[in-house]
Structure formats: structure tokens, C-alpha cells
Write a protein that holds these residues in place. Structure first.
Motif, PDB file in Angstrom:
ATOM      1  N   HIS A 179       6.462  -3.995   1.631  1.00 27.18           N
ATOM      2  CA  HIS A 179       5.185  -4.296   1.984  1.00 27.18           C
ATOM      3  C   HIS A 179       4.109  -3.270   0.928  1.00 27.18           C
ATOM      4  O   HIS A 179       3.352  -3.951   0.411  1.00 27.18           O
ATOM      5  N   GLN A 180       4.614  -2.157   0.689  1.00 27.91           N
ATOM      6  CA  GLN A 180       3.888  -1.233  -0.030  1.00 27.91           C
ATOM      7  C   GLN A 180       4.593  -1.065  -1.580  1.00 27.91           C
ATOM      8  O   GLN A 180       5.798  -1.430  -1.545  1.00 27.91           O
ATOM      9  N   ARG A 192      -1.001   1.251  -6.929  1.00 25.13           N
ATOM     10  CA  ARG A 192      -0.309   1.136  -5.729  1.00 25.13           C
ATOM     11  C   ARG A 192      -0.891  -0.311  -4.946  1.00 25.13           C
ATOM     12  O   ARG A 192      -2.205  -0.493  -5.521  1.00 25.13           O
ATOM     13  N   THR A 194      -0.680  -2.144  -1.364  1.00 23.18           N
ATOM     14  CA  THR A 194      -0.328  -2.414   0.127  1.00 23.18           C
ATOM     15  C   THR A 194      -0.309  -3.750   0.753  1.00 23.18           C
ATOM     16  O   THR A 194      -0.274  -3.942   2.136  1.00 23.18           O
ATOM     17  N   ASP A 220       5.042   5.661   5.290  1.00 22.85           N
ATOM     18  CA  ASP A 220       4.167   5.719   4.179  1.00 22.85           C
ATOM     19  C   ASP A 220       4.566   6.703   3.155  1.00 22.85           C
ATOM     20  O   ASP A 220       3.838   7.349   2.512  1.00 22.85           O
ATOM     21  N   ALA A 237       1.122   6.270   1.695  1.00 23.53           N
ATOM     22  CA  ALA A 237       1.433   5.176   0.907  1.00 23.53           C
ATOM     23  C   ALA A 237       0.836   5.275  -0.532  1.00 23.53           C
ATOM     24  O   ALA A 237       0.547   4.172  -1.080  1.00 23.53           O
TER      25      ALA A 237
END
Length: 335
Positions: A179-180, A192, A194, A220, A237
Motif C-alpha cells: 500500500h505504501q 512517497r 500511500t 508504517d 510511512a
């Protein structure tokens, strides 16, 4: 008799001249073969074909016996450009990326490769790629180049994700749940995502040197690593980062998670570091040597295979210690 000898000599001269000027095909040159023990290797991965490695002169090899012997993969066409990275989305589908914007794709675990992109002139090196949760492939490289493929890597187009300036982008990495995502690069560049790589946010640089890679540790938590032995850790994250204090200054070029969750980093001078506390501290597993380690792969026996610019190396991994509560686990801990 003299006349006969003279005619014979003339005939021989004529035949020699005809042979000298007759068209002849040159024998085909054998492909350059560099032993795995000495070739520059920039990537090693496990796949349905066994183990696959790639690097120098566009060479790709696979092994069905855990690296005891290696076989040349079929590469079409063979450009002999340096391959910088191997990536597999699953056991069968993979990409090899290299100089001149070279992209090769495989659907059989790395036994055969077919060209998807190549730039004859002014082609910047590509450094890494990943298949996003959407199924699209994203590739990153020199001077901020980003390419996207929406058809399983067969065709590629330039993509803008808001990367700052024209800094080199060295790696793209996903968290274990995919997902990240992070993209890291030159001059502390970091982006980044998310939402599975749909949108990207530029993070304010926290380091003025190059970042060569990142590893998502779950939740995270992330670790990024790079030039001069710099390691940074994030627990939100990738939004904020703190340095991990190390007593080493060798650049770190590769990172992975072992089967038991141990974080492994490797780089300049044959250095291999490990962390069993999610990147808060590190132990030295290997030190010394002239080679630069470029990729890591744990084989089925539990040994660590080390790709390097001077061949393939193998390092037995120590068993995870069963330390008593509060007892130190290594005399070589550095933080």
C-alpha cells in the motif's frame, strides 16, 4: 615439357587469385562469456527458473541448482548494454533494466528475455522498476526519468509524478502490504505514496547525499540507506525521518528482508549489516574486501547470495540467537 610447366604455373596463379578474391563468410563470433565468479553482477533474484542474475555486457544467467551451475538465458536482441536491475513481480513475470533505456521482459521466470524498449542515442540508464497494485509497471532512472507501462511491460511512455528537478532516481520500493511506496534518489530525493502509487508526495530533503534504496518493514516503518553509510528510519510511512547512528562510513547499495524478518543491508568494501530490531541498531555480518555489493538474495538453504561488481559471493547466515531477556545478542552491535 617447359610449356607444360609454364601452363601449370599460370593455372596455379589463376586459381590462387580466384580463391583470394572470392566472397567468403566470416565465422560468427562467440558471445562474450564472463565467468560468474568474476563478472559484474547488478542483480540477483529468485524465480520459477530458480536463481537469475544479470549485469555486465547485458548478460543474464539462471541456475536450477541454487547457484552450483549457471546457464545463459536467451536475450533478444542482445545489445550488450549494462543491466542495472532485475525485478520480478511474481515467479514468472520480470524485467531487466539497463543503460540506454534498455528494458527486457520475461514471462518464464528469466529463462528468456525480449526487448520492450531501447534508445539508440541519448538513452539515460534506468535504475529500478516495480509493478504497482493497479497492475501498471513504473520504472525510474537517471535525470528524474519515470516511465509507465499499462500492458504488462510491453510498451512504455514518459510519466510525470512531480519529482523535484532532474535528480537521479535510484530505487522504488513497497511496504510488505504494497500500500505504501517510496522512490529515493540523488541529493536526498524522496517521494512517497500511500495509495498504491496513484499519487506521489515530495518529501522535503533530510539528507544532502544520495539515497540508494529503501526497505518497508511493515506497519508504517521504513529504513532508507545510501552514500557514506547513512541510514535513516521513519515510523510514519516516510513522512519524517531520523538518522540511525552507525560507526561505519561505507556506502550502502542494497537491502532486503530475510525470511525471519531480519533487515539486511550491503555495500562498499564487502560490508553486510543486519538488524533484528526493525532498523534501530545493526550488527556487522561481513566486513572487508574490494568488491562493492549490489544486491542480496537468501537462497533455499538459508545462505545469503551477494551480487557484486567482482562476481557472486555466498555468506552463511547465523541462526537467530535465543537470547535471554535483556541480554545482548551481538558483540558487534553498532548504532
Amino acid at each position: 615439357m617447359r610449356m607444360f610447366l609454364g601452363l601449370s604455373a599460370c593455372l596455379l596463379v589463376a586459381l590462387a587469385g580466384a580463391l583470394a578474391f572470392s566472397p567468403r563468410s566470416a565465422p560468427s563470433l562467440r558471445p562474450t562469456d564472463v565467468p560468474v565468479e568474476r563478472m559484474r553482477i547488478d542483480g540477483i533474484k529468485a524465480s520459477a527458473a530458480g536463481l537469475v542474475l544479470a549485469g555486465e555486457l547485458g548478460q543474464i544467467r539462471f541456475s536450477i541448482d541454487q547457484g552450483v551451475s549457471w546457464h545463459p538465458a536467451s536475450v533478444s536482441p542482445q545489445r550488450q548494454a549494462l543491466i542495472t536491475r532485475l525485478v520480478f513481480a511474481d515467479a514468472h513475470q520480470g524485467l531487466a533494466l539497463g543503460h540506454e533505456g534498455w528494458i527486457l521482459r520475461s514471462t518464464d521466470g528469466g529463462r528468456s528475455w525480449h526487448e520492450a524498449a531501447f534508445t539508440d542515442s541519448d538513452g539515460q540508464p534506468l535504475m529500478d522498476a516495480a509493478r504497482l497494485p493497479s497492475g501498471d509497471w513504473l520504472a525510474v532512472g537517471a535525470f528524474g526519468r519515470v516511465l509507465r507501462s499499462t500492458d504488462a511491460g510491453q510498451h512504455w511512455a514518459e510519466q510525470s509524478i512531480g519529482a523535484p528537478g532532474d535528480w537521479h532516481l535510484n530505487a522504488i520500493a513497497a511496504s510488505p502490504d504494497r500500500h505504501q511506496w517510496l522512490i529515493v534518489g540523488e541529493a536526498g530525493s524522496l517521494l512517497r505514496s500511500t495509495d498504491g502509487g496513484v499519487h506521489w508526495q515530495v518529501i522535503e530533503p533530510f539528507y544532502n547525499g544520495s539515497l540508494y534504496g529503501a526497505v518497508g518493514l511493515g506497519g508504517d516503518v521504513w529504513v532508507a540507506y545510501g552514500m557514506r553509510g547513512k541510514v535513516f528510519r521513519s515510523s510514519d510511512a516516510g513522512l519524517h525521518w531520523s538518522p540511525v547512528r552507525l560507526s561505519r562510513s561505507e556506502s550502502l547499495y542494497a537491502g532486503t528482508l530475510g525470511p525471519d524478518g531480519t533487515l539486511l543491508l550491503a555495500g562498499q568494501g564487502g560490508l553486510v549489516l543486519s538488524s533484528r530490531d526493525a532498523g534501530q541498531s545493526f550488527q556487522v555480518l561481513r566486513d572487508g574486501g574490494q568488491e562493492n555489493l549490489t544486491d542480496l538474495q537468501v537462497d533455499s538453504s538459508g545462505a545469503l547470495l551477494l551480487a557484486s561488481d567482482a562476481g557472486l559471493r555466498r555468506l552463511p547466515l547465523p541462526p537467530r540467537p535465543q537470547a535471554a531477556s535483556g541480554a545482548p545478542t551481538s558483540s558487534q552491535e553498532i548504532r
